[in-house]
Design an enzyme around this catalytic site. Structure first.
Site, PDB file in Angstrom:
ATOM      1  N   ASP A   1       0.809  -1.229   0.000  1.00 32.26           N
ATOM      2  CA  ASP A   1       0.000   0.000   0.000  1.00 32.26           C
ATOM      3  C   ASP A   1       0.842   1.280   0.000  1.00 32.26           C
ATOM      4  O   ASP A   1       0.288   2.376   0.088  1.00 32.26           O
ATOM      5  CB  ASP A   1      -0.946  -0.005   1.209  1.00 32.26           C
ATOM      6  CG  ASP A   1      -0.219  -0.189   2.532  1.00 32.26           C
ATOM      7  OD1 ASP A   1       0.925  -0.687   2.536  1.00 32.26           O
ATOM      8  OD2 ASP A   1      -0.801   0.174   3.562  1.00 32.26           O
TER       9      ASP A   1
ATOM     10  N   GLU B   1      11.426  -3.739  12.115  1.00 35.30           N
ATOM     11  CA  GLU B   1      12.591  -3.231  11.355  1.00 35.30           C
ATOM     12  C   GLU B   1      13.845  -3.320  12.220  1.00 35.30           C
ATOM     13  O   GLU B   1      14.901  -3.804  11.790  1.00 35.30           O
ATOM     14  CB  GLU B   1      12.383  -1.760  10.958  1.00 35.30           C
ATOM     15  CG  GLU B   1      11.174  -1.485  10.060  1.00 35.30           C
ATOM     16  CD  GLU B   1       9.893  -1.225  10.827  1.00 35.30           C
ATOM     17  OE1 GLU B   1       9.861  -1.466  12.072  1.00 35.30           O
ATOM     18  OE2 GLU B   1       8.911  -0.784  10.205  1.00 35.30           O
TER      19      GLU B   1
HETATM   20  N1  UDP Z   1      -0.569  -7.368   6.010  1.00 34.57           N
HETATM   21  C1  UDP Z   1      -0.763  -8.738   6.064  1.00 34.57           C
HETATM   22  N2  UDP Z   1      -1.674  -9.254   6.962  1.00 34.57           N
HETATM   23  C2  UDP Z   1      -2.406  -8.465   7.805  1.00 34.57           C
HETATM   24  C3  UDP Z   1      -2.205  -7.074   7.747  1.00 34.57           C
HETATM   25  C4  UDP Z   1      -1.277  -6.556   6.853  1.00 34.57           C
HETATM   26  O1  UDP Z   1      -0.148  -9.468   5.310  1.00 34.57           O
HETATM   27  O2  UDP Z   1      -3.204  -8.998   8.586  1.00 34.57           O
HETATM   28  C5  UDP Z   1       0.421  -6.827   5.053  1.00 34.57           C
HETATM   29  C6  UDP Z   1      -0.048  -5.612   4.237  1.00 34.57           C
HETATM   30  O3  UDP Z   1      -0.604  -6.014   2.998  1.00 34.57           O
HETATM   31  C7  UDP Z   1       1.222  -4.792   4.073  1.00 34.57           C
HETATM   32  C8  UDP Z   1       2.037  -5.152   5.323  1.00 34.57           C
HETATM   33  O4  UDP Z   1       1.524  -6.384   5.809  1.00 34.57           O
HETATM   34  O5  UDP Z   1       1.946  -5.160   2.911  1.00 34.57           O
HETATM   35  C9  UDP Z   1       1.912  -4.092   6.426  1.00 34.57           C
HETATM   36  O6  UDP Z   1       0.543  -3.937   6.776  1.00 34.57           O
HETATM   37  P1  UDP Z   1      -0.175  -2.508   6.777  1.00 34.57           P
HETATM   38  O7  UDP Z   1       0.089  -1.823   5.473  1.00 34.57           O
HETATM   39  O8  UDP Z   1      -1.594  -2.700   7.179  1.00 34.57           O
HETATM   40  O9  UDP Z   1       0.633  -1.805   7.958  1.00 34.57           O
HETATM   41  P2  UDP Z   1       0.835  -0.266   8.271  1.00 34.57           P
HETATM   42  O10 UDP Z   1       0.970   0.493   6.979  1.00 34.57           O
HETATM   43  O11 UDP Z   1      -0.391   0.134   9.021  1.00 34.57           O
HETATM   44  O12 UDP Z   1       2.076  -0.239   9.085  1.00 34.57           O
HETATM   45 MN    MN Z   2       0.846   0.039   5.012  1.00 35.27          MN
END
Ligand code: UDP
Ligand code: MN
Length: 243
Positions: free
Chosen positions: A107, A191
Protein backbone atom coordinates in the site's frame (compact mmCIF):
# COMPACT_ATOMS: atom_id res chain seq x y z
CA UNK A 1 24.89 -7.03 -16.60
CA UNK A 2 22.42 -5.58 -14.17
CA UNK A 3 21.90 -7.58 -10.99
CA UNK A 4 18.32 -8.38 -10.00
CA UNK A 5 16.29 -6.35 -7.58
CA UNK A 6 14.02 -8.47 -5.35
CA UNK A 7 10.93 -6.69 -4.08
CA UNK A 8 9.33 -8.55 -1.14
CA UNK A 9 5.67 -7.63 -0.75
CA UNK A 10 3.37 -9.04 1.95
CA UNK A 11 -0.30 -8.82 1.02
CA UNK A 12 -3.64 -9.92 2.46
CA UNK A 13 -7.25 -10.17 1.35
CA UNK A 14 -9.33 -6.99 1.83
CA UNK A 15 -11.44 -4.67 -0.35
CA UNK A 16 -8.44 -2.51 -1.33
CA UNK A 17 -6.12 -5.38 -2.21
CA UNK A 18 -6.45 -5.48 -5.99
CA UNK A 19 -6.29 -1.69 -6.24
CA UNK A 20 -3.07 -1.60 -4.22
CA UNK A 21 -1.48 -4.50 -6.11
CA UNK A 22 -2.43 -2.97 -9.48
CA UNK A 23 -0.82 0.33 -8.54
CA UNK A 24 2.30 -1.42 -7.35
CA UNK A 25 2.50 -3.77 -10.35
CA UNK A 26 2.34 -0.85 -12.76
CA UNK A 27 5.10 0.95 -10.85
CA UNK A 28 7.30 -2.14 -11.04
CA UNK A 29 6.73 -2.39 -14.81
CA UNK A 30 8.89 0.74 -15.04
CA UNK A 31 11.81 -0.94 -13.23
CA UNK A 32 14.52 -2.93 -15.00
CA UNK A 33 15.46 -6.45 -13.92
CA UNK A 34 13.06 -6.66 -11.00
CA UNK A 35 11.57 -9.83 -9.47
CA UNK A 36 8.45 -9.38 -7.40
CA UNK A 37 8.01 -11.76 -4.47
CA UNK A 38 4.34 -11.44 -3.59
CA UNK A 39 3.58 -13.32 -0.41
CA UNK A 40 0.03 -13.75 0.77
CA UNK A 41 -1.02 -13.92 4.40
CA UNK A 42 -2.93 -17.13 3.65
CA UNK A 43 -2.57 -20.90 3.66
CA UNK A 44 -3.20 -21.22 -0.07
CA UNK A 45 -2.54 -18.77 -2.92
CA UNK A 46 -5.65 -16.97 -4.13
CA UNK A 47 -6.84 -17.00 -7.75
CA UNK A 48 -7.41 -13.25 -7.94
CA UNK A 49 -3.81 -12.45 -6.94
CA UNK A 50 -2.44 -15.09 -9.30
CA UNK A 51 -4.48 -13.63 -12.18
CA UNK A 52 -3.25 -10.11 -11.48
CA UNK A 53 0.37 -11.28 -11.36
CA UNK A 54 0.07 -13.31 -14.56
CA UNK A 55 -1.61 -10.45 -16.40
CA UNK A 56 0.99 -7.91 -15.22
CA UNK A 57 3.77 -9.39 -17.35
CA UNK A 58 6.20 -9.00 -14.43
CA UNK A 59 8.68 -11.65 -13.34
CA UNK A 60 7.17 -12.83 -10.05
CA UNK A 61 7.02 -15.50 -7.37
CA UNK A 62 3.62 -16.06 -5.81
CA UNK A 63 4.16 -17.47 -2.30
CA UNK A 64 2.17 -17.80 0.93
CA UNK A 65 2.97 -17.56 4.65
CA UNK A 66 0.10 -17.16 7.09
CA UNK A 67 0.48 -15.13 10.28
CA UNK A 68 0.69 -17.73 13.12
CA UNK A 69 -2.64 -18.17 14.95
CA UNK A 70 -1.31 -16.96 18.30
CA UNK A 71 -0.58 -13.53 16.79
CA UNK A 72 -3.70 -13.34 14.64
CA UNK A 73 -5.94 -13.93 17.68
CA UNK A 74 -4.15 -11.26 19.69
CA UNK A 75 -5.99 -8.04 20.59
CA UNK A 76 -4.24 -4.80 19.68
CA UNK A 77 -1.14 -4.45 17.49
CA UNK A 78 -0.28 -7.47 15.37
CA UNK A 79 3.03 -8.31 13.67
CA UNK A 80 1.68 -7.61 10.16
CA UNK A 81 3.59 -9.09 7.24
CA UNK A 82 6.31 -10.67 9.38
CA UNK A 83 5.62 -14.30 8.42
CA UNK A 84 5.67 -13.28 4.76
CA UNK A 85 8.89 -11.26 4.92
CA UNK A 86 10.62 -14.19 6.60
CA UNK A 87 9.24 -16.45 3.86
CA UNK A 88 10.76 -14.01 1.36
CA UNK A 89 14.15 -14.27 3.09
CA UNK A 90 13.88 -18.05 2.97
CA UNK A 91 13.16 -17.90 -0.76
CA UNK A 92 16.16 -15.62 -1.37
CA UNK A 93 18.47 -17.89 0.62
CA UNK A 94 17.42 -20.83 -1.54
CA UNK A 95 17.16 -19.11 -4.93
CA UNK A 96 19.23 -15.92 -5.15
CA UNK A 97 22.97 -15.28 -5.05
CA UNK A 98 23.40 -11.65 -6.11
CA UNK A 99 21.38 -8.45 -6.25
CA UNK A 100 19.51 -6.43 -3.65
CA UNK A 101 16.22 -6.95 -1.80
CA UNK A 102 13.70 -4.45 -0.48
CA UNK A 103 10.67 -4.93 1.80
CA UNK A 104 7.93 -3.05 -0.04
CA UNK A 105 4.44 -3.16 1.47
CA UNK A 106 1.58 -3.33 -1.04
CA UNK A 107 0.00 0.00 0.00
CA UNK A 108 2.99 2.36 -0.13
CA UNK A 109 3.81 4.80 -2.94
CA UNK A 110 7.10 4.34 -4.78
CA UNK A 111 8.88 6.85 -7.01
CA UNK A 112 10.56 4.63 -9.63
CA UNK A 113 13.84 6.42 -8.84
CA UNK A 114 14.06 4.63 -5.47
CA UNK A 115 14.67 1.32 -7.24
CA UNK A 116 17.69 2.67 -9.13
CA UNK A 117 18.97 4.18 -5.87
CA UNK A 118 18.93 0.90 -3.97
CA UNK A 119 20.40 -1.20 -6.81
CA UNK A 120 23.95 -0.21 -5.81
CA UNK A 121 23.53 -1.30 -2.14
CA UNK A 122 26.72 -3.14 -1.08
CA UNK A 123 25.50 -4.21 2.37
CA UNK A 124 22.67 -2.13 3.86
CA UNK A 125 21.37 1.21 2.57
CA UNK A 126 18.87 3.68 4.03
CA UNK A 127 16.89 6.69 2.77
CA UNK A 128 13.97 8.93 3.81
CA UNK A 129 10.36 7.72 3.95
CA UNK A 130 7.59 10.31 3.78
CA UNK A 131 4.32 10.39 5.72
CA UNK A 132 4.94 7.48 8.07
CA UNK A 133 4.47 9.33 11.36
CA UNK A 134 2.79 12.46 12.62
CA UNK A 135 6.22 14.09 12.07
CA UNK A 136 5.76 13.44 8.35
CA UNK A 137 9.12 11.80 7.81
CA UNK A 138 11.41 9.03 8.97
CA UNK A 139 15.01 9.40 7.85
CA UNK A 140 18.69 9.15 8.68
CA UNK A 141 20.00 12.61 9.60
CA UNK A 142 23.00 13.61 7.49
CA UNK A 143 25.26 16.63 7.95
CA UNK A 144 25.95 19.08 5.14
CA UNK A 145 29.28 17.33 4.61
CA UNK A 146 27.56 13.99 4.19
CA UNK A 147 28.28 12.47 7.61
CA UNK A 148 25.68 10.27 9.33
CA UNK A 149 24.43 12.05 12.48
CA UNK A 150 21.56 9.90 13.72
CA UNK A 151 17.92 9.13 12.97
CA UNK A 152 14.79 11.24 12.83
CA UNK A 153 11.48 9.48 13.47
CA UNK A 154 8.27 10.36 15.28
CA UNK A 155 8.83 7.44 17.63
CA UNK A 156 12.30 6.31 18.69
CA UNK A 157 11.20 3.64 21.18
CA UNK A 158 14.72 2.82 22.31
CA UNK A 159 15.46 1.36 18.90
CA UNK A 160 19.01 1.10 17.55
CA UNK A 161 17.61 1.52 14.03
CA UNK A 162 14.47 3.70 14.30
CA UNK A 163 13.52 3.37 10.63
CA UNK A 164 10.45 2.49 8.59
CA UNK A 165 10.06 -0.83 6.75
CA UNK A 166 10.24 1.08 3.45
CA UNK A 167 13.40 2.93 4.49
CA UNK A 168 16.16 0.38 3.88
CA UNK A 169 17.50 -2.18 1.40
CA UNK A 170 19.97 -5.05 1.80
CA UNK A 171 22.24 -6.89 -0.62
CA UNK A 172 21.63 -10.58 -1.17
CA UNK A 173 25.34 -11.36 -0.65
CA UNK A 174 25.19 -9.64 2.74
CA UNK A 175 22.10 -11.69 3.64
CA UNK A 176 24.03 -14.87 2.80
CA UNK A 177 26.76 -13.72 5.21
CA UNK A 178 24.12 -13.43 7.96
CA UNK A 179 22.42 -16.86 7.94
CA UNK A 180 20.58 -16.21 11.21
CA UNK A 181 19.02 -12.88 10.15
CA UNK A 182 15.26 -12.96 10.79
CA UNK A 183 12.40 -10.55 11.41
CA UNK A 184 10.86 -10.89 14.91
CA UNK A 185 7.11 -11.03 15.64
CA UNK A 186 7.25 -7.86 17.74
CA UNK A 187 4.90 -5.05 16.63
CA UNK A 188 6.80 -1.78 16.31
CA UNK A 189 10.18 -3.49 16.43
CA UNK A 190 10.09 -5.48 13.17
CA UNK A 191 12.59 -3.23 11.35
CA UNK A 192 14.87 -2.78 14.35
CA UNK A 193 14.80 -6.47 15.17
CA UNK A 194 15.64 -7.46 11.63
CA UNK A 195 18.44 -4.88 11.28
CA UNK A 196 19.88 -5.91 14.67
CA UNK A 197 19.84 -9.53 13.50
CA UNK A 198 22.25 -8.45 10.72
CA UNK A 199 24.92 -7.83 13.41
CA UNK A 200 27.66 -6.88 13.32
CA UNK A 201 26.16 -3.75 11.75
CA UNK A 202 26.40 -0.21 13.11
CA UNK A 203 24.27 2.78 12.08
CA UNK A 204 27.37 4.67 10.91
CA UNK A 205 28.13 1.92 8.38
CA UNK A 206 24.82 2.41 6.58
CA UNK A 207 25.02 3.52 2.93
CA UNK A 208 23.03 6.72 2.53
CA UNK A 209 20.90 6.94 -0.61
CA UNK A 210 18.59 9.51 -2.21
CA UNK A 211 21.21 12.27 -2.47
CA UNK A 212 22.50 11.86 1.09
CA UNK A 213 18.91 11.44 2.34
CA UNK A 214 17.78 14.82 1.03
CA UNK A 215 15.04 13.38 -1.22
CA UNK A 216 11.81 11.56 -0.40
CA UNK A 217 11.35 8.81 -3.00
CA UNK A 218 8.94 6.56 -1.07
CA UNK A 219 5.87 7.33 1.02
CA UNK A 220 4.22 5.18 3.65
CA UNK A 221 0.71 5.77 2.36
CA UNK A 222 -2.29 4.03 3.92
CA UNK A 223 -5.64 3.56 2.21
CA UNK A 224 -8.67 4.34 4.34
CA UNK A 225 -10.34 1.04 5.15
CA UNK A 226 -13.55 0.41 3.27
CA UNK A 227 -16.44 -1.71 4.50
CA UNK A 228 -16.52 -5.01 2.64
CA UNK A 229 -19.08 -5.07 -0.17
CA UNK A 230 -22.50 -6.59 0.62
CA UNK A 231 -23.26 -10.16 -0.43
CA UNK A 232 -24.41 -10.48 -4.05
CA UNK A 233 -28.01 -11.51 -3.25
CA UNK A 234 -28.38 -8.25 -1.33
CA UNK A 235 -27.25 -6.26 -4.39
CA UNK A 236 -29.77 -8.10 -6.58
CA UNK A 237 -32.54 -7.38 -4.12
CA UNK A 238 -31.76 -3.65 -4.25
CA UNK A 239 -31.72 -3.67 -8.05
CA UNK A 240 -35.11 -5.39 -8.09
CA UNK A 241 -36.44 -2.66 -5.87
CA UNK A 242 -35.25 0.00 -8.29
CA UNK A 243 -36.85 -1.65 -11.36
N1 UDP B 1 -0.57 -7.37 6.01
C1 UDP B 1 -0.76 -8.74 6.06
N2 UDP B 1 -1.67 -9.25 6.96
C2 UDP B 1 -2.41 -8.47 7.80
C3 UDP B 1 -2.20 -7.07 7.75
C4 UDP B 1 -1.28 -6.56 6.85
O1 UDP B 1 -0.15 -9.47 5.31
O2 UDP B 1 -3.20 -9.00 8.59
C5 UDP B 1 0.42 -6.83 5.05
C6 UDP B 1 -0.05 -5.61 4.24
O3 UDP B 1 -0.60 -6.01 3.00
C7 UDP B 1 1.22 -4.79 4.07
C8 UDP B 1 2.04 -5.15 5.32
O4 UDP B 1 1.52 -6.38 5.81
O5 UDP B 1 1.95 -5.16 2.91
C9 UDP B 1 1.91 -4.09 6.43
O6 UDP B 1 0.54 -3.94 6.78
P1 UDP B 1 -0.18 -2.51 6.78
O7 UDP B 1 0.09 -1.82 5.47
O8 UDP B 1 -1.59 -2.70 7.18
O9 UDP B 1 0.63 -1.80 7.96
P2 UDP B 1 0.83 -0.27 8.27
O10 UDP B 1 0.97 0.49 6.98
O11 UDP B 1 -0.39 0.13 9.02
O12 UDP B 1 2.08 -0.24 9.08
MN1 MN C 1 0.85 0.04 5.01
Amino acid sequence: GLHPLYVITPTYRRPEQLAELTRMAQTLLLVRNVQWLVIEDAKVPSKHVEQLLKRSGLLYQHLTAAMPEQYRKRRGAKPKGVAQRNRGLQWLRANASVGVFYFADDDNTYDVAIFDEIRSTKRVSMFPVGLCTKFGLSTPVVSSTGAFMGFYDGWLGGRKFPVDMAGFAVSVKFLHMRPKAIMPYVPGFEEDGFLRSLAPLEPKEIELKADNCTKVLVWHTQAKANAPSPPLDMVKYNQTNLA
